[in-house]
Design a protein around this motif. Structure first.
Motif, PDB file in Angstrom:
ATOM      1  N   ARG A  26      -0.419   7.641 -10.972  1.00  0.00           N
ATOM      2  CA  ARG A  26      -1.704   8.232 -10.606  1.00  0.00           C
ATOM      3  C   ARG A  26      -2.029   7.844  -9.166  1.00  0.00           C
ATOM      4  N   THR A  27      -2.814   8.716  -8.527  1.00  0.00           N
ATOM      5  CA  THR A  27      -3.127   8.505  -7.123  1.00  0.00           C
ATOM      6  C   THR A  27      -4.151   7.383  -6.967  1.00  0.00           C
ATOM      7  N   SER A  28      -3.838   6.423  -6.094  1.00  0.00           N
ATOM      8  CA  SER A  28      -4.783   5.353  -5.818  1.00  0.00           C
ATOM      9  C   SER A  28      -5.485   5.672  -4.508  1.00  0.00           C
ATOM     10  N   TRP A  29      -6.743   6.123  -4.623  1.00  0.00           N
ATOM     11  CA  TRP A  29      -7.447   6.585  -3.421  1.00  0.00           C
ATOM     12  C   TRP A  29      -7.687   5.466  -2.428  1.00  0.00           C
ATOM     13  N   SER A  45      -5.672   2.939  -1.792  1.00  0.00           N
ATOM     14  CA  SER A  45      -4.426   2.742  -1.050  1.00  0.00           C
ATOM     15  C   SER A  45      -4.228   3.843  -0.016  1.00  0.00           C
ATOM     16  N   GLU A  46      -4.479   5.091  -0.449  1.00  0.00           N
ATOM     17  CA  GLU A  46      -4.286   6.215   0.479  1.00  0.00           C
ATOM     18  C   GLU A  46      -5.208   6.068   1.694  1.00  0.00           C
ATOM     19  N   LEU A  83      -6.652   3.300   2.960  1.00  0.00           N
ATOM     20  CA  LEU A  83      -6.253   2.200   3.832  1.00  0.00           C
ATOM     21  C   LEU A  83      -5.025   2.576   4.668  1.00  0.00           C
ATOM     22  N   LEU A  84      -4.110   3.318   4.060  1.00  0.00           N
ATOM     23  CA  LEU A  84      -2.922   3.757   4.800  1.00  0.00           C
ATOM     24  C   LEU A  84      -3.298   4.696   5.944  1.00  0.00           C
ATOM     25  N   VAL A  85      -4.217   5.622   5.653  1.00  0.00           N
ATOM     26  CA  VAL A  85      -4.634   6.553   6.702  1.00  0.00           C
ATOM     27  C   VAL A  85      -5.274   5.786   7.852  1.00  0.00           C
ATOM     28  N   VAL A 127       5.185   7.169  10.479  1.00  0.00           N
ATOM     29  CA  VAL A 127       4.253   6.786  11.546  1.00  0.00           C
ATOM     30  C   VAL A 127       4.187   5.267  11.732  1.00  0.00           C
ATOM     31  N   LEU A 128       4.212   4.531  10.630  1.00  0.00           N
ATOM     32  CA  LEU A 128       4.037   3.075  10.730  1.00  0.00           C
ATOM     33  C   LEU A 128       5.197   2.392  11.448  1.00  0.00           C
ATOM     34  N   ARG A 186      -2.832  -3.776 -12.319  1.00  0.00           N
ATOM     35  CA  ARG A 186      -2.033  -3.639 -11.114  1.00  0.00           C
ATOM     36  C   ARG A 186      -2.152  -4.827 -10.156  1.00  0.00           C
ATOM     37  N   THR A 237       0.888   7.873  -3.061  1.00  0.00           N
ATOM     38  CA  THR A 237       1.736   9.002  -3.438  1.00  0.00           C
ATOM     39  C   THR A 237       1.708  10.049  -2.334  1.00  0.00           C
ATOM     40  N   MET A 296       0.430   9.935   0.817  1.00  0.00           N
ATOM     41  CA  MET A 296       0.649   9.518   2.193  1.00  0.00           C
ATOM     42  C   MET A 296       1.999   8.818   2.394  1.00  0.00           C
ATOM     43  N   SER A 303      -4.655   2.707   8.728  1.00  0.00           N
ATOM     44  CA  SER A 303      -3.576   2.018   9.448  1.00  0.00           C
ATOM     45  C   SER A 303      -2.838   2.977  10.372  1.00  0.00           C
ATOM     46  N   MET A 304      -2.581   4.190   9.868  1.00  0.00           N
ATOM     47  CA  MET A 304      -1.865   5.155  10.702  1.00  0.00           C
ATOM     48  C   MET A 304      -2.692   5.546  11.918  1.00  0.00           C
ATOM     49  N   LEU A 357       0.834  -1.209   0.000  1.00  0.00           N
ATOM     50  CA  LEU A 357       0.000   0.000   0.000  1.00  0.00           C
ATOM     51  C   LEU A 357       0.867   1.256   0.000  1.00  0.00           C
TER      52      LEU A 357
END
Lengths: 294, 271
Positions: B3-6, B8-9, B11-13, A109-110, A199, A100, A102, B15-16, A95
């Motif tokens: 390109r931005t993968s929303w 992924s972004e 899920l990362l947020v 943070v992780l 992907r 891009t 984050m 997790s954080m 992920l």
């Protein structure tokens, strides 16, 4: 010639501190563990007396249900924490690689849990899991759901220490997999996309197979960490309720410091070391076979 | 341009949040008034911090102990590991010698520290350093030394032999070549390993618990542990002390992120 003599001098003393520390505080204490395992050690008024008892402690270990239970609990703990943290760590690494916006924050943070003192991790989770003041039960009651005891019953306590360990150490897996991911040649990925792979196909059929060596290394590391685990479980459950979370390090601490039985504690330690070494040898034996298949 | 993968972004947020919220919750609780912690409210208060240092509390001494242990462990570990790593890497030891020493290092890393505790306990008692800072420093050095040596050896291995040879040809002694020529070249390695050892020693709990009686000879981790009691009403002070211990480490993590990541990944693989 004088250069060679000088080399000899520095060559030896540069290694001596290392050898002294390893011998006096590594090997010698280990030999004392071996010695004590073959006897009964009694502590009286600061002094210690040793009485030879042969294999008595080992016979006791063979018949000790609590020891066997503890090995089983440790086994469950090691397998569960290893598998879950591998899956989550790999997913987070992929992920992060895709992200891009984050990416930089996430990489920072992780990593946090891995550098927080295990004792503080326990404090954090006491504040979350505690039935009266815990934030988890507060959330449940806000949602109108029944509040839980969490650490109060055996299965819940086991699930809790596994969750805490996963929270604490998934970052290590994440870092290892992420740095392996950065090492993958971007041309390989471009080739896959030129060939028409989307992907998720690229991830499944190209990226993950290329990450397998890193995943295997992370798996070995997590197994070793799981066998060593102590701090959080000692503070969160003390092995309870009953003996439902008495992983091996907790058992040894109890025998040595609560029952003050250094002889039997040493024997259990020695058997544990034996099991760890057999596992290590097996892993080293299996590795070349796996590599040939891959 | 990627390109931005929303998804992924997002899920990362999430997790954080799962990672950061428990830590933030700890800090918030530490500033909450004790009775509000119990009744699930919030009222800003410093009383948890004040209570930590009241009366004959050992907390102040324990924070000092942890600082002394962490700094001394780092200094001794780095000195011994740099010498041994360089020696094994560049000074022509046989494969057998190197193999035996690295094998012992690997074993110390592999076996659970708790299995050595009975032996360490009697050995420290024999030397009269049980329940003392020197005893804890030595044990911290012992458990950090193997990986520090392996890591630094890898950094030394990466340097070309010609550097050392050039120094010797110019008439410098082996010590001088090591100190003035080679060591400055591995500064990034020293920084990564050093910060990692510092954190490990600051966080250490098991040896502090088993080799001290928990009083003013113990590290701060043992002080925190004594507040973690299932039935006691010490949540506030517990959170305050936890925050005091963790905030410096998080700040260090943000400032020295690169070194810490290098130390963790290297330390993990070598460990």
């Amino acid at each position: 010639m004088s250069a060679i003599r000088r080399l000899g001098g520095f060559r030896f003393w540069s290694l001596i501190p290392f050898v002294v520390v390893a011998a006096v505080f590594g090997i010698y204490p280990f030999l004392r563990v071996v010695q004590m395992a073959f006897g009964h050690v009694s502590v009286r008024g600061g002094g210690m007396t040793f009485e030879w008892r042969g294999l008595e402690n080992f016979h006791r270990a063979l018949e000790d249900d609590l020891f066997h239970h503890s090995l089983a609990i440790s086994g469950i703990f090691v397998v569960a924490t290893t598998v879950i943290s591998l899956v989550l760590g790999t997913a987070l690494a992929i992920l992060t690689d895709r992200a891009t916006k984050m990416q930089n924050v996430a990489r920072n943070v992780l990593v946090w849990p891995a550098i927080i003192a295990p004792v503080v991790v326990s404090v954090v989770w006491v504040l979350i899991l505690n039935p009266q003041i815990g934030v988890l039960n507060q959330a449940l009651s806000t949602l109108g759901l029944p509040e839980q005891g969490w650490l109060g019953d055996g299965v819940g306590a086991m699930a809790a220490i596994i969750a805490v360990d996963v929270w604490h150490w998934t970052p290590i897996v994440y870092l290892l997999i992420y740095s392996a991911l950065k090492g993958i040649d971007s041309e390989v990925l471009e080739a896959a996309s030129v060939d028409g792979a989307n992907r998720s196909q690229t991830t499944r059929h190209v990226v993950i197979p290329m990450l397998l060596p890193a995943i295997a290394a992370a798996a070995v590391l997590r197994v070793v960490m799981g066998v060593k685990a102590f701090d959080e479980m000692y503070l969160l459950t003390r092995g309870g309720p009953g003996d439902s979370t008495t992983i091996i390090s907790l058992l040894i601490r109890g025998i040595v410091f609560d029952e003050v039985d250094l002889g039997y504690g040493s024997a259990v330690s020695l058997v544990t070391i034996g099991i760890v070494l057999v596992m290590a040898v097996l892993i080293f034996a299996v590795r070349p076979i796996l590599r040939r298949r891959a | 341009m990627k390109r931005t993968s929303w998804s992924s972004e997002t899920l990362l947020v999430i997790s954080m949040i799962i990672i950061a919220v428990p830590v933030i919750w700890l800090v918030i609780t530490s500033f909450n008034a004790p009775r509000e912690i119990i009744s699930r409210g919030f009222e800003f208060s410093m009383s948890n911090y004040v209570r930590l240092f009241e009366g004959d509390s050992a907390i102040g001494a324990q924070i000092g102990n942890s600082l002394i242990i962490a700094v001394s462990t780092t200094v001794f570990t780095m000195a011994i590991a740099a010498l041994a790593g360089y020696s094994l890497s560049s000074l022509g030891w046989s494969r057998t010698t190197t193999g035996i020493l690295l094998g012992i290092s690997a074993l110390i890393q592999l076996i659970p520290p708790m299995t050595l505790v009975p032996g360490l306990y009697v050995v420290l008692q024999q030397f009269g350093i049980l329940n003392s800072l020197p005893g804890l420093i030595i044990l911290n050095v012992l458990f950090n030394l193997p990986f520090a040596t392996l890591m630094l050896k890898v950094y030394f291995d990466a340097l070309p032999d010609s550097i050392r040879e050039a120094g010797l040809v110019d008439g410098a002694s082996e010590q001088r070549v090591f100190w003035s020529l080679v060591l400055p070249l591995v500064k990034p390695g020293l920084a990564a390993v050093g910060i990692y050892v510092l954190i490990m020693a600051w966080n250490e709990f098991l040896m502090g618990l088993t080799m001290t009686t928990g009083g003013d000879q113990a590290p701060i981790t043992v002080g925190i542990a004594s507040l973690v009691q299932p039935q006691a009403i010490t949540y506030g002070p517990m959170a305050a002390l936890g925050s005091l211990t963790v905030v410096p480490i998080i700040i260090l993590a943000i400032i020295a992120n690169k070194q810490i990541v290098a130390g963790l990944t290297g330390g993990a693989v070598k460990g």
